[in-house]
Design an enzyme around this catalytic site. Structure first.
Site, short mmCIF file in Angstrom:
data_model
loop_
_atom_site.label_atom_id
_atom_site.label_comp_id
_atom_site.label_asym_id
_atom_site.label_seq_id
_atom_site.Cartn_x
_atom_site.Cartn_y
_atom_site.Cartn_z
N ARG A 223 4.05 -0.35 -4.62
CA ARG A 223 3.72 -0.87 -3.29
C ARG A 223 2.41 -1.65 -3.26
O ARG A 223 2.02 -2.17 -2.22
CB ARG A 223 3.63 0.29 -2.28
CG ARG A 223 4.89 1.12 -2.21
CD ARG A 223 4.70 2.28 -1.25
NE ARG A 223 4.58 1.81 0.10
CZ ARG A 223 5.58 1.59 0.92
NH1 ARG A 223 6.81 1.79 0.51
NH2 ARG A 223 5.37 1.16 2.14
N GLU B 254 8.49 -14.56 -10.91
CA GLU B 254 7.86 -13.30 -10.48
C GLU B 254 7.20 -12.55 -11.63
O GLU B 254 6.10 -12.06 -11.50
CB GLU B 254 8.92 -12.34 -9.91
CG GLU B 254 9.22 -12.49 -8.45
CD GLU B 254 10.27 -11.46 -8.00
OE1 GLU B 254 10.06 -10.90 -6.93
OE2 GLU B 254 11.27 -11.22 -8.71
N HIS C 289 19.28 -35.60 -7.28
CA HIS C 289 18.45 -36.06 -6.18
C HIS C 289 16.98 -35.67 -6.36
O HIS C 289 16.25 -35.54 -5.39
CB HIS C 289 18.97 -35.49 -4.85
CG HIS C 289 20.36 -35.94 -4.54
ND1 HIS C 289 20.69 -37.26 -4.30
CD2 HIS C 289 21.53 -35.26 -4.49
CE1 HIS C 289 21.99 -37.36 -4.07
NE2 HIS C 289 22.53 -36.15 -4.20
N LYS D 167 6.36 -4.32 -3.70
CA LYS D 167 7.80 -4.16 -3.51
C LYS D 167 8.20 -4.01 -2.05
O LYS D 167 9.22 -4.49 -1.63
CB LYS D 167 8.27 -2.95 -4.29
CG LYS D 167 9.76 -2.91 -4.40
CD LYS D 167 10.22 -2.09 -5.55
CE LYS D 167 11.71 -2.19 -5.67
NZ LYS D 167 12.15 -3.52 -6.11
N CYS E 130 0.83 -1.20 0.00
CA CYS E 130 0.00 0.00 0.00
C CYS E 130 0.88 1.27 0.00
O CYS E 130 1.85 1.35 0.73
CB CYS E 130 -0.95 0.10 1.20
SG CYS E 130 -2.07 -1.28 1.34
N TRP F 298 -2.49 -2.88 -1.62
CA TRP F 298 -2.14 -4.30 -1.74
C TRP F 298 -3.01 -4.98 -0.70
O TRP F 298 -2.81 -4.79 0.50
CB TRP F 298 -0.65 -4.49 -1.46
CG TRP F 298 -0.19 -5.88 -1.73
CD1 TRP F 298 0.21 -6.39 -2.93
CD2 TRP F 298 -0.04 -6.95 -0.78
NE1 TRP F 298 0.58 -7.71 -2.80
CE2 TRP F 298 0.44 -8.08 -1.49
CE3 TRP F 298 -0.28 -7.08 0.59
CZ2 TRP F 298 0.68 -9.31 -0.87
CZ3 TRP F 298 -0.03 -8.30 1.20
CH2 TRP F 298 0.45 -9.40 0.47
N LYS G 3 13.33 -14.49 -10.44
CA LYS G 3 13.02 -13.40 -11.38
C LYS G 3 12.04 -13.88 -12.44
O LYS G 3 11.08 -13.21 -12.78
CB LYS G 3 14.31 -12.99 -12.06
CG LYS G 3 14.92 -11.67 -12.04
CD LYS G 3 14.73 -10.62 -11.04
CE LYS G 3 14.02 -10.86 -9.80
NZ LYS G 3 14.46 -10.27 -8.59
N GLU H 201 18.13 -16.86 -7.70
CA GLU H 201 17.67 -15.52 -8.07
C GLU H 201 17.16 -15.50 -9.51
O GLU H 201 16.15 -14.86 -9.81
CB GLU H 201 18.82 -14.51 -7.86
CG GLU H 201 18.56 -13.08 -8.26
CD GLU H 201 17.36 -12.43 -7.57
OE1 GLU H 201 16.82 -12.97 -6.61
OE2 GLU H 201 16.94 -11.36 -8.08
N ASN I 262 -1.88 2.07 5.54
CA ASN I 262 -0.96 1.03 5.06
C ASN I 262 -0.53 0.25 6.28
O ASN I 262 0.03 0.82 7.21
CB ASN I 262 0.25 1.71 4.39
CG ASN I 262 1.42 0.76 4.20
OD1 ASN I 262 1.23 -0.45 4.03
ND2 ASN I 262 2.63 1.30 4.21
N GLY I 263 -0.79 -1.06 6.29
CA GLY I 263 -0.41 -1.88 7.44
C GLY I 263 -1.53 -2.83 7.79
O GLY I 263 -2.45 -3.05 6.98
#
Ligand code: G6P
Length: 614
Positions: A27, A494, A510, A609, A2, A73, A491, A487, A99-100
């Protein structure tokens, strides 16, 4: 999670609010809304992005010199028009954005329901609006005092902005656990509020970062800051150093692409002035100040989330190799809840681009309670983590707007490299000659990153075209390149929504080997350093099962070229520095595949983010 903006002053608020929300859209982008006060209170909100909000307000009355805006969000309540912020109190007089997470909202709501309140949304935020109004009416206090008393009843995290229909010269903001910055405008009585400084920098460079548990009030043109315990604070004014072009796309199609291409500079900026090649010394204040502590350290614990956790893994390899000190790397979310053993001679390093990730912050708090020394490696200046740690080194990547982290990761790895070498030097674990070699090579890295960017673009496009429609990808790497594989896979999933997994190359046998057939692309990071022969054998094992090998190799490596389906060349460098180069083509690969699949690269679905909720 948010984004919030607020304005009070002589100008019209709307343009700042919309532009600010666009800057904060990284956000969250489930819904967007604004409220404007101009005699009456106007609230416009909608599911979707800020662009949908702009369409909604077209032709409508958007006047008002007090206002607030929110990009969401979703946590409580699905992303729809009703759950979009702002929210109103029972009478409709108070208007709030948040926000929270208000953790005790259910019990507060129960009490308010009993007292006759009616709620229209499923959000925790609406409960807070009602609570403030309830207190204001019952205690007969003004809005500021009602906010203060209400926040004393709240458990959870918040950055809130409040306006009141009956107070046409009032704007209130408060924070705990979620960030908030106040901009001091150029005109008298003009103030901006935002989740970070990016919406503000265009208007003023003078900002105050709100501290935990503080409430700010602008009334009659005057700013007052108090704690929720009612202690008055003097606002400390910081000068912003950020430039406007750093937060704009500058001709690139996406922020992510711009940020990938900025890496020669962001890596350079993250090492610039921090060591001297001539006299083989470090100019990192944190190393100097904590020299004795570092000499006596028994262990380092690194905490982080997502990409920052991957950087932490590279950090583990670096610190253990150079400083010969045991390192544990932990997901902050696991660490904080598993009753970990933390000692006072531990150094806990938190890695975070935003400096606001809730789990990372909580992990640090836990470490602090146990007497450890806290060190922050963060990108956003003025954010929470640098403020609660004892020491730290910023990554100078500049603002990162694309939700998928790119330049922040390589900047983190750069800083961790310096840290590893610095700790090694303090603890007498590295010779001058080796330090000189590392410094010499580090200085070459920005140029080599530029070379990778210049040389691999066509190859990566060709590979992207060929594999853009596959369902799965596997990424393999060994040693320093295992985190690079993780990573690379992160990427891709995402931003392109292709399932991808990163594995240590030797672990392939394995389990993941069972997945390999002619349809499975396997990206192998296989530089001529580290465990080259072993990784070469892994490539042969993949080829024996008809898998498609995309290998990131050291330039001129004919051996892998002869068996891999595709190769991307990177310049030779120290084993420990390969991640800084090998990451680049993997970022570009996910970028191009995502663009070809028509995905929203900068704002991938469901992600945000700055994750200020757990
Ligand atoms: C989110 C972002 C990731 C990021 C992670 C940690 O999940 O989408 O890109 O790596 O948070 O964020 P931080 O700001 O602590 O590095």
């Amino acid at each position: 999670m948010c984004g919030i903006v607020g304005y009070i002053g002589p100008d019209q608020a709307y343009d700042f609010l919309i532009k600010g929300l666009q800057r904060l859209e990284y956000r969250g982008y489930d819904s967007a809304g604004v409220a404007l006060l101009d005699g009456g209170l106007k609230v416009y909100k909608t599911k979707g992005k800020v662009s949908d909000l702009v369409s909604l307000t077209e032709g409508k009355d958007t006047t008002g010199s007090i206002g607030m805006g929110h990009t969401r969000w979703a946590t409580h309540g699905e992303p729809n028009d009703i759950n979009a912020h702002p929210h109103l109190s029972q009478s409709g007089d108070l208007c709030i954005i948040h926000n929270g997470i208000i953790e005790n909202y259910a019990s507060l709501k129960e009490v308010l329901l009993e007292r006759g309140h009616e709620f229209v949304s499923d959000t925790d935020t609406e409960v807070l609006a009602h609570l403030i109004e309830d207190i204001r009416e019952n205690e007969e206090v003004d809005v500021f005092e009602a906010v203060r008393l209400a926040l004393n009843e709240v458990v959870g995290a918040y950055a809130i902005v409040i306006i009141s229909k009956n107070d046409p010269d009032l704007l209130i903001g408060a924070r705990k656990g979620s960030p908030m910055v106040i901009g001091h405008g150029k005109h008298e009585g003009e103030y901006y509020i935002a989740s970070d400084a990016t919406p503000i920098v265009e208007y003023t460079r003078e900002v105050t970062y709100m501290e935990e548990g503080e409430i700010a009030m602008v009334k009659d043109g005057q700013l007052t800051i108090k704690t929720i315990q009612n202690i008055e604070k003097t606002p400390y004014i910081h000068k912003l150093e950020m430039t406007l072009d750093a937060i704009e796309k500058g001709g690139y199609d996406h922020f992510m692409l711009k940020e990938i291409y900025e890496q020669p500079k962001s890596i350079y900026d993250s090492m610039r002035g921090r060591f001297s090649q001539e006299d083989l010394t470090f100019a990192m204040q944190s190393l100097r100040e904590y020299e004795t502590k570092i000499r006596n350290l028994k262990r380092i614990i690194i905490v982080g989330c997502g990409t920052s956790w991957h950087a932490g893994l590279v950090g583990e390899y670096l610190i253990e190799e150079f400083a010969r000190l045991p390192v544990e790397v932990e997901y902050a979310s696991e660490f904080r809840y598993r009753n970990p053993i933390i000692n006072s001679d531990d150094l806990v390093i938190a890695i975070s681009q935003s400096g606001e990730t809730a789990d990372t912050l909580a992990a640090l708090e836990l470490a602090k309670e146990n007497g450890a020394t806290l060190y922050g490696v963060c990108n956003v200046v003025g954010s929470s983590i640098p403020r609660i740690t004892h020491a730290g080194a910023h990554t100078h990547a500049g603002p990162e707007i694309g939700v998928a982290s790119t330049k922040a990761f390589t900047a983190q790895v750069t800083v961790l490299t310096l840290l590893a070498l610095g700790i090694a030097e303090i603890r007498g674990q590295i010779t001058k000659a080796r330090l000189r070699e590392m410094f010499t090579e580090l200085e070459q890295i920005p140029g080599k990153v530029q070379k990778v960017l210049d040389s691999c673009a066509d190859k990566v496009l060709e590979i992207s075209e060929k594999y853009m429609n596959v369902q799965n990808f596997l990424y393999l790497g060994r040693g320093y390149n295992f985190p690079v594989a993780l990573e690379g896979a992160l990427k891709l999933k995402e931003i392109s929504y292709i399932h991808a997994e990163g594995y240590p190359a030797a672990e392939m046998k394995h389990g993941p080997i069972a997945l390999i057939d002619e349809n499975m692309p396997v990206v192998v990071i296989a530089p001529k350093r580290g465990y080259y022969e072993k990784v070469f054998s892994n490539i042969q094992e993949i080829k024996a099962r008809k898998g498609q090998v995309i290998a990131v190799i050291t330039e001129g490596d004919e051996k892998i070229k002869s068996i891999a389906d595709h190769t991307i060349e990177i310049p030779d460098t120290e084993d420990a520095l390969v991640p800084l180069l090998a990451t680049i083509p993997l970022q570009l690969l996910s970028y191009h595949i995502a663009v070809m699949r028509n995905c929203n690269v900068d704002q991938p679905r469901n992600l945000a983010k700055s994750v200020t909720v757990e």
